[in-house]
Structures are given as structure tokens and as C-alpha cells.
Scaffold this active site. Structure first.
Site, PDB file in Angstrom:
ATOM      1  N   GLU A 149       0.849  -1.193   0.000  1.00 49.72           N
ATOM      2  CA  GLU A 149       0.000   0.000   0.000  1.00 49.72           C
ATOM      3  C   GLU A 149       0.887   1.246   0.000  1.00 49.72           C
ATOM      4  O   GLU A 149       1.783   1.368   0.841  1.00 49.72           O
ATOM      5  CB  GLU A 149      -0.893  -0.015   1.250  1.00 49.72           C
ATOM      6  N   LEU A 197      -6.082  -1.955  -0.685  1.00 47.14           N
ATOM      7  CA  LEU A 197      -5.778  -1.903   0.737  1.00 47.14           C
ATOM      8  C   LEU A 197      -6.222  -3.207   1.401  1.00 47.14           C
ATOM      9  O   LEU A 197      -7.302  -3.297   1.964  1.00 47.14           O
ATOM     10  CB  LEU A 197      -6.500  -0.703   1.353  1.00 47.14           C
ATOM     11  N   GLU A 212      -4.230  -6.621   3.211  1.00 48.38           N
ATOM     12  CA  GLU A 212      -2.953  -7.282   3.516  1.00 48.38           C
ATOM     13  C   GLU A 212      -2.944  -8.753   3.106  1.00 48.38           C
ATOM     14  O   GLU A 212      -1.932  -9.262   2.617  1.00 48.38           O
ATOM     15  CB  GLU A 212      -2.623  -7.134   5.003  1.00 48.38           C
ATOM     16  N   ASP A 230       3.503  -2.945  11.659  1.00 50.04           N
ATOM     17  CA  ASP A 230       3.471  -4.237  12.350  1.00 50.04           C
ATOM     18  C   ASP A 230       2.070  -4.718  12.711  1.00 50.04           C
ATOM     19  O   ASP A 230       1.715  -5.860  12.494  1.00 50.04           O
ATOM     20  CB  ASP A 230       4.319  -4.125  13.626  1.00 50.04           C
ATOM     21  N   GLY A 231       1.258  -3.825  13.260  1.00 49.17           N
ATOM     22  CA  GLY A 231      -0.069  -4.232  13.729  1.00 49.17           C
ATOM     23  C   GLY A 231      -1.038  -4.538  12.603  1.00 49.17           C
ATOM     24  O   GLY A 231      -2.143  -5.037  12.846  1.00 49.17           O
ATOM     25  N   PHE A 232      -0.629  -4.279  11.368  1.00 51.07           N
ATOM     26  CA  PHE A 232      -1.504  -4.549  10.227  1.00 51.07           C
ATOM     27  C   PHE A 232      -1.185  -5.880   9.551  1.00 51.07           C
ATOM     28  O   PHE A 232      -1.760  -6.228   8.525  1.00 51.07           O
ATOM     29  CB  PHE A 232      -1.396  -3.445   9.166  1.00 51.07           C
ATOM     30  N   HIS A 290       0.469   0.563  15.726  1.00 45.28           N
ATOM     31  CA  HIS A 290       1.589   1.051  14.919  1.00 45.28           C
ATOM     32  C   HIS A 290       2.950   0.822  15.575  1.00 45.28           C
ATOM     33  O   HIS A 290       3.944   1.351  15.121  1.00 45.28           O
ATOM     34  CB  HIS A 290       1.436   2.552  14.637  1.00 45.28           C
TER      35      HIS A 290
END
Lengths: 379, 325
Positions: B27, B56, B58, B82-84, B127
Site C-alpha cells: 500500500e 488496501l 494485507e 506491524d499491527g496490520f 503502529h
């Protein structure tokens, strides 16, 4: 949807579907869908007969697999009974250069790709996890986690475009198989989004067999599945999935559109799983016998046989020969499945990493020493 | 002197020049150059087919990378934060990690998944996480992280060149730290990707750290030196596999080990490392292997993240405890 709707007494779903061969074996020359596309087939007598042979063979091999599972020779089996036309019709529409991404029930497509039918038995017997070469056969690994393979197919199709292999009559196309349950998965939604956005050369082939294990179609969707395609910007079409001719015609057209650079299509093959989801469930708990009986009347093999007989394309001795040949193949398969050796224990550690790993090498060595310590001790 | 972020950018550029099958996808990686600008100007120079701005999604980024890899490409996925990564978790753990094994070696998935990780930049929730243990626990993946610009430059190229799927964690709070990088050095002569490195030699205790915590460990070692303690600092670099021989050699020599990471301690990499050192170096140890980690809480709000993150004082306190045993 055109002529398909006018055939009496066939329980056509609301919205209709493309049908070229009725359950009674009556041939419909062509069907023009709402978008103006006309679907037809132009088989020779010999090609009709070979299609019939395919259907009978894949059913017979599947029957043998069910028996093997019941006899304890397979851990589990996902039967294709009732879905032969959807698989053979679409499988025979593929060209050699096309790539297929199956779920775990596409034994009929696998057969049409020319792969030794024993290949999936390693997975279901538990001696391997299905180690055929996807690129050699243009048929990817079976995929157990529902819907994951639609994204793999989408990426592969993007690669086809990047390699410049679309936009002509001899271009490449990709087909992704999945079921009605998979359409509820987020990843299938993402595959639709990506394919639409990148106009990828892909055909999404949904075998709507009416049940996701025990859950009926109504638990997956409020709208007919093929209609979803519009929201992603590509066409969707529903075909009688028990009609091998219509399935072939619709899939061939969609694949040709893909290879010509016209992007994705969603095909909903309207069919029925006659058996259990896998050998582990009991369909009598969640569906009624009259429903099963009504679908029996739409059997993909009996209708093609009726057509071949009426048209005098094939006679009794042909049907007998097909049965006998399929039987031999099934018995041969049985023998070979029973002879499949268990893997050597130390192969546990093979193929985790292409170039190995020092940690795993150490574990393999320790395992080997431990195994060797039992030698001669009576274990 | 260039920043770690710029070193990654140079490394990606060189990997793309060296192999036309390398494609970058994620993205905002195209025109924007990524939210951290790590892919800056790459789309301009290599085109939209090789630096792909994706929808968008993952799972889609990683799932389509699988298909591209089967097709013969060498995809480099960027997960924005990281959190995504968790929407892609199924694809990474169930597909990317296992496909080589499932296919009995017939398929290779040379996919690199870049994930900016860790805290310390004052970001909002999701994040600043450290999800490395989830991936290190999964067979079939290799997990690495860099701590300085020179490593960033070579390791990203090595990860892309590797036939293994590699989870490449980038210490986002170090993106702006500068260091010497030899941009002309041949990759063939580089330190191996899966090797730990002694970042500072010492004889009295061993500090084991990786990614963003290497800087903290080095600062702690400098402070300890003023008090007369020589701490050896080892930068793990590879989190799966871990280069244990280097660790064992150091700990056998110093007799003391402190593992430092940002991720929560519970079932974290520090637990694994402590167990392995105990198994292998028991008779050399003067004290139990100690851990300095994040607490077992969700990553906290930015105004209190400094309380959560291991810092120089917490590391020195652990060293004191080790010597007090």
C-alpha cells in the site's frame, strides 16, 4: 436467462442458468444470456463420447476412493459425487497453457489435466501432503484452508499479464476453483477486488453445491452468487453445473475472454453435492431425502447418456466398454493406493527450507541417532 | 553516512536492478514511496509493473505474492505497520511457510515480507508492535531484522535473493539513524544473512539484542564500561534460525547473559534463548539468564511508551542483578 428458463419441470433457480442439455437428455442448440453472449458447443460424436467417458471415469474413481476410506485405507475423502459435470466441463475447457488452482475436491479437474489420479491419494491416505509439481501439470496443490487459493490464482494471473501472455487468442488464462462457502471468506472478496482492479486473466469458478458442510446456501448469501461479480466490475454468469455441455461452453468463453485481455469472470456452477462434505460428516442430519432425490433426477451422467442414446451417438456396447474400462482403472488405482508406502521417518525434516537450516539439521541428526538407538532392541 | 531507511531504499533498488523478477508490492509504495519513504522513487524508475500500488488488503498483498512466486517472480511485500500484518497472517503462516514442505520441495516461494516494527515513535495503537515471535514460531519462515544502515543495505538484498520466505523486520525508530554504508560492496562477500554478529566485544557479561534494542544495548555497554564492566553485545540479526553457536561461545566466555527485546516477555524470543543457553552452557553460567522485555500488556499509549520500552537503565539494572547472583 434465455432458453434455460423455458424448460419445464427442471427446478431452475430464480434468475435462470445456462443449460444446453436438459435432465432428460434433450439438447438445446444454443443459449443467449442477458448480456448477449451466445453459448453453444460444437462437439464431434467422438468428443461427446469421450466427455461421457470422463464423467463415468471420474465418478468411478471417486466411488473407489469412498470405498477405500470406508475400509480404513484413507484418513478422509472429499467426494465429488454429483459434481462431475462441473469439473469435467470446466476442466476440459482449459487449454494446456492455462493454470488451475483447486480446492481439495477437484479430482475431476485433476483428471482432465492429465495428472495420474493417484496423486491426491497421498494427501488423503496421509503419506504426503500432495507433492505434485504444480508448474509441470499447470494444476496447483490442493488447498484446504477455504478460499486461500483464490488469491494465489489472482497473483499468478497478475504474473501472466506482467509476462505479456494475454491479449491474444493463444494467451494464458487462470482458473480458481472454490465452493459456495468460500464466497463468505474475506480472502475471496480480496481476490475479486484485485482481479477487477488489475483486469487479470482469471476465471473464478464457484461450484455452488448448496452446502458448506452442513450450512445451506442461505447461510452464505442473500443474493445469487454470480450476481456478486457486478460489484467488482466484471461479469458473472450462472450455469447448470450438472450439464457438462453448458459448463464447458461457459467456461471456454470466460477463459477465452481472459486470455484475450478482457479480464475476469465469475462463473457459478449450480450443482449439488450428492454425498457428504467429506467422509467425516453425516448429511442426513442436515438435509432431507426428497431434496437429494430431486437432484438425482438431474444427474450429469444419466442425462448425457440419454442424449447419446437418443442421438445414436453411442450404443449399449460403448456404455458397457466405458464402465468396464473405468472399473479396471479403479481397481488398478486401488492396488496402487494400497501399495503406497509410508514415508521414511527421517523425511519429516525434508523440504522445510529450500537450502536447509542448521537448527533443523541438528534436529534431524538427533532424531536419526534416537531412532538408531532402538535397533536390535525389539522395538 | 546514510540513514537506515535510505540504506534499505538503496538495497531494494540494487535488488531490482540485479534481478528483473523482483517486484515490490504494497500500500502506497508507488508514487508516495511508502509511508516511511523506503520505496522512494522506485516506481518512477522501474515502472508500475514492478512497484505495484495494491488495494488496501494485507491478505491480498501476501496471497497474490504467493501466486506471483509460483509464476517465477520474486515478490517483496511491504506491510505498512506491524499491527496490520494480522489480516495477512493466514496467508503467511498457513500458505507461505508451508508450501515448499507440502509440495515436497517442488514449489519455492522466494517472498520477502517487510514489516516496520517496534515502538518509540509516538504512534497510535497498532503502529508499534513487535510480532516477531509469532513468525519465529512458524517452521518454513526465516525471520530477520537489522539494527544499522550497513546491515539494512546488505540484509534486504540477501533476503530478496534467498529462496526462503523471509519476514524482514525493520526497526522503525532507527529509520533515521545514520551510518557508513559501502554501496559498491559485492553481495557475495557480505556477512551471511543468518549469522549473529558481535556488535561490541566484552568479557564480563553478554547482552543479546536485535533490531531497535541493539542501540540500547550498546549504550548500556558504554555506560557499564565507565563503571569498569566490559559487556559484550551480540546483535542476533536472525531470529529464526538463531545463530546459537555465536551466542554459546560468548556466554561460555562471559558466564552471564541478559536478553533484551521490546516484545512482551511471555513466550517471547527471550524465553527461548534463555532456555537454549541454559541447556547448552549450564556449567559456564554464573547466574540465570535474565530477560529485559516489554511488559505483558498490549502496546501502550504513546505518552507512556517510554515506561514500556526497555531502556539503558533497565538493562543496567538486569546486569547488576546478574552480577549480584
Amino acid at each position: 436467462m434465455a432458453k434455460g428458463e423455458s424448460v419445464a419441470g427442471t427446478d431452475i433457480p430464480p434468475g435462470g442458468f445456462v443449460q444446453l442439455l436438459t435432465p432428460d437428455g434433450e439438447r438445446i442448440d444454443s443459449v443467449t444470456a442477458a448480456d448477449g453472449t451466445t453459448y453453444s458447443v460444437d462437439f464431434t460424436d467422438e468428443e461427446y463420447r469421450e466427455l461421457y467417458r470422463d464423467l463415468v471415469t471420474v465418478r468411478r474413481l471417486d466411488t473407489e476412493a469412498v470405498a477405500l476410506q470406508r475400509q480404513g485405507e484413507l484418513g478422509i475423502w472429499a467426494s465429488l459425487l454429483g459434481q462431475e459435470a462441473a469439473q469435467v466441463g470446466s476442466g476440459r475447457a482449459l487449454r494446456p497453457q492455462d493454470m488451475a488452482f483447486p480446492t481439495y475436491r477437484e479430482h475431476g479437474v485433476l483428471y482432465c489435466r492429465g495428472i495420474d489420479p493417484i496423486m491426491p491419494f497421498g494427501l488423503f491416505r496421509g503419506v504426503d501432503q500432495g507433492g505434485w509439481d504444480a508448474n509441470e501439470f499447470k494444476f496447483n496443490q490442493y488447498t484446504i484452508v477455504i478460499g486461500s487459493q483464490t488469491l494465489h490464482a489472482t497473483g499468478y494471473a497478475m504474473g501472466v499479464t506482467m509476462d505479456g501472455k494475454t491479449g491474444s487468442a493463444d494467451g494464458e488464462a487462470v482458473i480458481a476453483y472454490f465452493g459456495d462457502g468460500a464466497t463468505s471468506q474475506g480472502e475471496v472478496n480480496e481476490a475479486f477486488v484485485w482481479s477487477g482492479v488489475f483486469n487479470s486473466p482469471i476465471v473464478f469458478f464457484c461450484q455452488n453445491n448448496q452446502y458448506a458442510i452442513s450450512e445451506p446456501l442461505e447461510r452464505q448469501t442473500r443474493v445469487p452468487l454470480y450476481q456478486r461479480a457486478g460489484g467488482y466490475g466484471f461479469p458473472g454468469i450462472r450455469v447448470d453445473g450438472n450439464d457438462v455441455l453448458a459448463t464447458f461452453a461457459v467456461t471456454r468463453a470466460a477463459l477465452d475472454n481472459a486470455r484475450n485481455g478482457q479480464g475476469p469472470t465469475l462463473i457459478e456452477a449450480y450443482t449439488y453435492r450428492m454425498g457428504a462434505h467429506t467422509s467425516s460428516d453425516d448429511p442426513t442430519r442436515y438435509r432431507i431425502s426428497s431434496e437429494v432425490e430431486s437432484w438425482k433426477a438431474k444427474d450429469p451422467i444419466s442425462r448425457l447418456r440419454a442424449f447419446l442414446s437418443k442421438q445414436k451417438i453411442a450404443k449399449k456396447d460403448f456404455f458397457a466398454e466405458v464402465d468396464e474400462t473405468a472399473n479396471k482403472k479403479a481397481l488398478d488405482l486401488r492396488e496402487r493406493v494400497l501399495a503406497m508406502p509410508d514415508p521414511e521417518p527421517v523425511t519429516l525434516f525434508d523440504h522445510v527450507y529450500p537450502n536447509g537450516s542448521p537448527e533443523l539439521d541438528a534436529q534431524r541428526d538427533a532424531f536419526t541417532r534416537y531412532q538408531a538407538s532402538f535397533e536390535g532392541s525389539g522395538h | 553516512m546514510i540513514t537506515l531507511g535510505k540504506a534499505l531504499n538503496h538495497g531494494l533498488r540494487r535488488a531490482m536492478e540485479d534481478d528483473p523478477k523482483v517486484v515490490i508490492m504494497g500500500e502506497d509504495v508507488g508514487k508516495l514511496g511508502g509511508v516511511f519513504r523506503i520505496t522512494d522513487a522506485l516506481q518512477k524508475d522501474f515502472g508500475e509493473n514492478r512497484v505495484i500500488d495494491t488495494p488496501l488488503a494485507e491478505a491480498g498483498i501476501v496471497g497474490t505474492a504467493v501466486g506471483l512466486a509460483i509464476r517465477g517472480f520474486r515478490p517483496v511485500c511491504e506491510i505498512q505497520f506491524d499491527g496490520f500484518v494480522f489480516p495477512a497472517y493466514n496467508q503467511i503462516v498457513a500458505q507461505v511457510a508451508k508450501m515448499h514442505y507440502r509440495s515436497k520441495g517442488k514449489l519455492r516461494l522466494p517472498i520477502t515480507i517487510r514489516i516496520p516494527f517496534g515502538g518509540g515513535i509516538g504512534a497510535v495503537e497498532h503502529h508499534s508492535e513487535s510480532p516477531e515471535a509469532y513468525f519465529a514460531h512458524t517452521a518454513g519462515l526465516k525471520v530477520v531484522t537489522c539494527s544499522n544502515p550497513a546491515d539494512a543495505y546488505t540484509m534486504i538484498q540477501q533476503a530478496i535473493a534467498s529462496d526462503d520466505p523471509v519476514i524482514f523486520f525493520e526497526p522503525k525508530r532507527r529509520y533515521w539513524e545514520k551510518g557508513e554504508v559501502d554501496l559498491d560492496a559485492p553481495l557475495s562477500g557480505a556477512f551471511p544473512l543468518h549469522s549473529a554478529r558481535v556488535a561490541r566485544p566484552g568479557s564480563d557479561a553478554t547482552l543479546l539484542a536485535y533490531g531497535p534494542m541493539v542501540r540500547v544495548a550498546l549504550d548500556a555497554a558504554s555506560a557499564a564500561a565507565e563503571d569498569g564492566r566490559e559487556l559484550e553485545v551480540i546483535d542476533l540479526r536472525s531470529l529464526s534460525p538463531i545463530d546459537y553457536p555465536v551466542l554459546f561461545e560468548s556466554v561460555r566466555r562471559t558466564g552471564r547473559a541478559v536478553v533484551v527485546h521490546e516484545a512482551p516477555g511471555n513466550v517471547g524470543l527471550g524465553a527461548e534463548i534463555a532456555a537454549r543457553i541454559t541447556e547448552e552452557c549450564f556449567y559456564s553460567l554464573e547466574a540465570p539468564v535474565l530477560r529485559v522485555t516489554g511488559y505483558d500488556i498490549p502496546y501502550p499509549a504513546a505518552r507512556v511508551e517510554e515506561e514500556y520500552l526497555p531502556d539503558l537503565d533497565r538493562v543496567l539494572d538486569a546486569v547488576d542483578r546478574s552480577f549480584g547472583w
